[in-house]
Scaffold this motif. Structure first.
Motif, PDB file in Angstrom:
ATOM      1  N   VAL A  51      -4.220   2.089   2.128  1.00 41.48           N
ATOM      2  CA  VAL A  51      -2.997   2.652   1.407  1.00 41.48           C
ATOM      3  C   VAL A  51      -3.350   3.834   0.855  1.00 41.48           C
ATOM      4  O   VAL A  51      -2.926   4.970   0.521  1.00 41.48           O
ATOM      5  CB  VAL A  51      -2.544   1.504   0.245  1.00 41.48           C
ATOM      6  CG1 VAL A  51      -1.643   1.991  -0.750  1.00 41.48           C
ATOM      7  CG2 VAL A  51      -1.973   0.438   1.005  1.00 41.48           C
ATOM      8  N   ARG A  79       7.542   5.196  -0.879  1.00 40.73           N
ATOM      9  CA  ARG A  79       6.452   5.293  -0.008  1.00 40.73           C
ATOM     10  C   ARG A  79       6.122   3.682   0.450  1.00 40.73           C
ATOM     11  O   ARG A  79       5.374   3.273   1.031  1.00 40.73           O
ATOM     12  CB  ARG A  79       5.203   5.810  -0.693  1.00 40.73           C
ATOM     13  CG  ARG A  79       5.152   7.166  -0.997  1.00 40.73           C
ATOM     14  CD  ARG A  79       3.930   7.814  -1.409  1.00 40.73           C
ATOM     15  NE  ARG A  79       3.995   9.380  -1.629  1.00 40.73           N
ATOM     16  CZ  ARG A  79       3.586  10.256  -0.695  1.00 40.73           C
ATOM     17  NH1 ARG A  79       3.101   9.659   0.404  1.00 40.73           N
ATOM     18  NH2 ARG A  79       3.623  11.429  -0.905  1.00 40.73           N
ATOM     19  N   ARG A 127       3.748  -1.410   6.175  1.00 41.17           N
ATOM     20  CA  ARG A 127       3.289  -1.190   7.286  1.00 41.17           C
ATOM     21  C   ARG A 127       1.606  -1.122   7.412  1.00 41.17           C
ATOM     22  O   ARG A 127       1.105  -1.908   8.286  1.00 41.17           O
ATOM     23  CB  ARG A 127       3.566   0.255   7.927  1.00 41.17           C
ATOM     24  CG  ARG A 127       4.940   0.397   8.307  1.00 41.17           C
ATOM     25  CD  ARG A 127       5.319   1.425   9.322  1.00 41.17           C
ATOM     26  NE  ARG A 127       5.133   2.823   8.686  1.00 41.17           N
ATOM     27  CZ  ARG A 127       5.843   3.507   7.921  1.00 41.17           C
ATOM     28  NH1 ARG A 127       7.263   2.831   7.999  1.00 41.17           N
ATOM     29  NH2 ARG A 127       5.668   4.671   7.425  1.00 41.17           N
ATOM     30  N   CYS A 128       1.044  -0.772   6.382  1.00 42.50           N
ATOM     31  CA  CYS A 128      -0.340  -0.901   6.472  1.00 42.50           C
ATOM     32  C   CYS A 128      -0.755  -2.398   6.191  1.00 42.50           C
ATOM     33  O   CYS A 128      -1.769  -2.882   7.100  1.00 42.50           O
ATOM     34  CB  CYS A 128      -1.061  -0.109   5.133  1.00 42.50           C
ATOM     35  SG  CYS A 128      -0.925   1.271   5.169  1.00 42.50           S
ATOM     36  N   GLU A 166      -3.528   6.749   3.136  1.00 36.25           N
ATOM     37  CA  GLU A 166      -2.354   7.273   3.449  1.00 36.25           C
ATOM     38  C   GLU A 166      -1.860   8.083   2.400  1.00 36.25           C
ATOM     39  O   GLU A 166      -1.094   8.962   2.712  1.00 36.25           O
ATOM     40  CB  GLU A 166      -1.540   5.842   3.977  1.00 36.25           C
ATOM     41  CG  GLU A 166      -0.302   6.132   4.213  1.00 36.25           C
ATOM     42  CD  GLU A 166       0.019   6.446   5.783  1.00 36.25           C
ATOM     43  OE1 GLU A 166       1.141   6.998   5.982  1.00 36.25           O
ATOM     44  OE2 GLU A 166      -0.788   6.362   6.481  1.00 36.25           O
ATOM     45  N   LEU A 167      -1.627   7.515   1.238  1.00 37.31           N
ATOM     46  CA  LEU A 167      -0.839   8.214   0.107  1.00 37.31           C
ATOM     47  C   LEU A 167      -1.464   9.414  -0.369  1.00 37.31           C
ATOM     48  O   LEU A 167      -0.832  10.564  -0.772  1.00 37.31           O
ATOM     49  CB  LEU A 167      -0.582   7.453  -0.873  1.00 37.31           C
ATOM     50  CG  LEU A 167       0.415   5.938  -0.598  1.00 37.31           C
ATOM     51  CD1 LEU A 167       0.687   5.076  -1.868  1.00 37.31           C
ATOM     52  CD2 LEU A 167       1.530   6.241   0.267  1.00 37.31           C
ATOM     53  N   ASP A 198       1.157  13.942   1.375  1.00 38.49           N
ATOM     54  CA  ASP A 198       0.438  13.480   0.546  1.00 38.49           C
ATOM     55  C   ASP A 198      -0.052  14.193  -0.707  1.00 38.49           C
ATOM     56  O   ASP A 198       0.340  15.137  -1.196  1.00 38.49           O
ATOM     57  CB  ASP A 198      -0.929  13.061   1.294  1.00 38.49           C
ATOM     58  CG  ASP A 198      -1.456  14.263   1.960  1.00 38.49           C
ATOM     59  OD1 ASP A 198      -1.655  15.197   1.106  1.00 38.49           O
ATOM     60  OD2 ASP A 198      -1.801  14.469   3.141  1.00 38.49           O
ATOM     61  N   ARG A 210       5.417   2.594   4.034  1.00 41.27           N
ATOM     62  CA  ARG A 210       4.400   3.133   4.223  1.00 41.27           C
ATOM     63  C   ARG A 210       3.074   1.931   3.947  1.00 41.27           C
ATOM     64  O   ARG A 210       2.291   1.466   4.800  1.00 41.27           O
ATOM     65  CB  ARG A 210       3.798   4.149   3.828  1.00 41.27           C
ATOM     66  CG  ARG A 210       4.741   5.469   4.601  1.00 41.27           C
ATOM     67  CD  ARG A 210       4.412   6.641   4.043  1.00 41.27           C
ATOM     68  NE  ARG A 210       3.272   7.297   4.236  1.00 41.27           N
ATOM     69  CZ  ARG A 210       3.157   8.644   3.483  1.00 41.27           C
ATOM     70  NH1 ARG A 210       4.008   9.341   3.227  1.00 41.27           N
ATOM     71  NH2 ARG A 210       2.053   9.229   4.029  1.00 41.27           N
TER      72      ARG A 210
END
Length: 404
Positions: free
Chosen positions: A157, A121, A127-128, A160-161, A214, A124
């Motif tokens: 984060v 991950r 990108r955050c 998102e996760l 997720d 991702r």
């Protein structure tokens, strides 16, 4: 830490130590307490008392001692003059779970929180960070790094996760902060319990109908396979709302401030990224976020330093004080990015050690790296100082004006 107690001279209760105004801390009392009164009786802001433990060896032992459990804010301290209703919904996170349910939840989360899964991950997470720093730079300088990056990055984060909508943050953050601050705002913490539980229930139901990549979706699938009960999945959601993001925000904020306060340290890390893994461990040790926020309760008598912690007593093993213990960490109050031997215990020990430790480290590595890349000359804005909530035992900057 057991045996027949030896007579110990009476020691008066003290107010719970807090960091000096205008600083992240740690409280100035730590060295004296470690030296003269390693097991102190403190008065908490909510009016209750607790045992305050500051030496590394004692803290390390106590956080893994089965005679200590984590009470919920519904269970401790009891409401003045009345008991908490049995049917009142409990604000139970992973820290308060024990036994088979706790073991089952940790098994379900072992893979999602593994090094391999967090590494997968990583794009991702990156990108955050990049998105937020792009927006921060566009707003011009000087800027408040807390509002622009340090606050939203760990939150984004986590959302998102885990699978919590970031756009809902204005709704759940005030309640989550009230629950996390239960040592200071106990009644408010209890009042938000029902609303937080209802919110997570709604999210779990949504994941059943709209699965995603997720952690909450994975737990819903575990519930469908009967390897996990829904209450445990809800407990995980509460854990992430209350502690999974806020502590990361505080660590990142204080870590950045520590580096900017010593500009040579920031420059050194900027110019030698090979230092990053060790620097992250040192920042975790050095940054005094865990100033007594771990509340445990004795289920049987414990004897320590000639004093008896009675069953039912609250105990605060102070991780931040343990991580500044000079007997374990030479020159403990100095930030040493090249510290070789660093057995800090910021993530706890035993069955309740922090399952999100790999994610927390990743957030620090990515967050610091992104700042160093984007703002190689980042500095505290001239003539401006961070602002703080000086009433809190654990704090990070509320506002950090920076220039670049």
């Amino acid at each position: 830490m057991s045996g027949t107690p030896q007579a110990a001279p009476p020691v008066p209760d003290i107010d719970m130590p807090i960091p000096p105004p205008g600083t992240m801390g740690p409280p100035t009392e730590y060295p004296r307490l470690r030296r003269e009164c390693p097991l102190a009786r403190v008065r908490l802001p909510i009016g209750a008392t607790a045992w305050y433990v500051t030496r590394y060896d004692d803290v390390r032992d106590l956080i893994a001692d089965p005679r200590l459990v984590r009470p919920t804010i519904n269970d401790w301290p009891p409401s003045a003059g009345q008991a908490v209703a049995d049917d009142e919904p409990g604000l139970i996170t992973m820290m308060e779970l024990n036994g088979p349910r706790h073991a089952a939840l940790r098994r379900a989360l072992a893979e999602p929180f593994s090094v391999r899964a967090i590494r997968r991950r990583l794009p991702r997470v990156q990108r955050c960070a990049d998105r937020l720093l792009d927006e921060f730079a566009e707003r011009g300088r000087p800027g408040d790094l807390v509002a622009g990056f340090l606050e939203p990055f760990p939150l984004m984060v986590m959302c998102e996760l885990v699978g919590i909508p970031y756009e809902d943050s204005e709704y759940f953050l005030p309640m989550a902060d009230a629950a996390l601050g239960a040592l200071v705002t106990l009644d408010e913490g209890r009042e938000v319990t029902r609303l937080l539980r209802e919110y997570i229930h709604t999210l779990l139901d949504r994941k059943r109908h709209e699965p995603a990549d997720d952690m909450l979706t994975e737990l819903v699938r575990d519930c469908a396979r009967c390897t996990l009960d829904e209450e445990s999945a809800l407990n995980f959601g509460l854990s992430m709302l209350i502690a999974g993001y806020r502590t990361s925000t505080m660590f990142l904020g204080n870590a950045v401030l520590a580096l900017l306060t010593e500009p040579a340290q920031y420059a050194r890390l900027r110019d030698d990224r090979g230092l990053m893994p060790g620097a992250v461990e040192e920042l975790l040790r050095y940054v005094p976020v865990m100033n007594g926020v771990v509340v445990l309760q004795a289920v049987e008598d414990i004897v320590l330093h000639g004093r008896t912690i009675h069953a039912g007593d609250a105990v605060l093993p102070v991780l931040a004080a343990a991580n500044r213990d000079e007997s374990v960490f030479p020159d403990a109050d100095r930030l040493d990015l090249c510290r070789a031997d660093n057995p800090h215990i910021v993530f706890g020990r035993g069955p309740h050690n922090c399952i999100g430790s790999h994610l927390a480290r990743t957030e620090l590595v990515v967050g610091l790296g992104a700042l160093l890349d984007r703002f190689p000359n980042l500095r505290i804005a001239e003539g401006q100082l961070p602002t703080w909530d000086d009433e809190s035992p654990s704090k990070s900057p509320l506002l950090l004006p920076v220039d670049w």
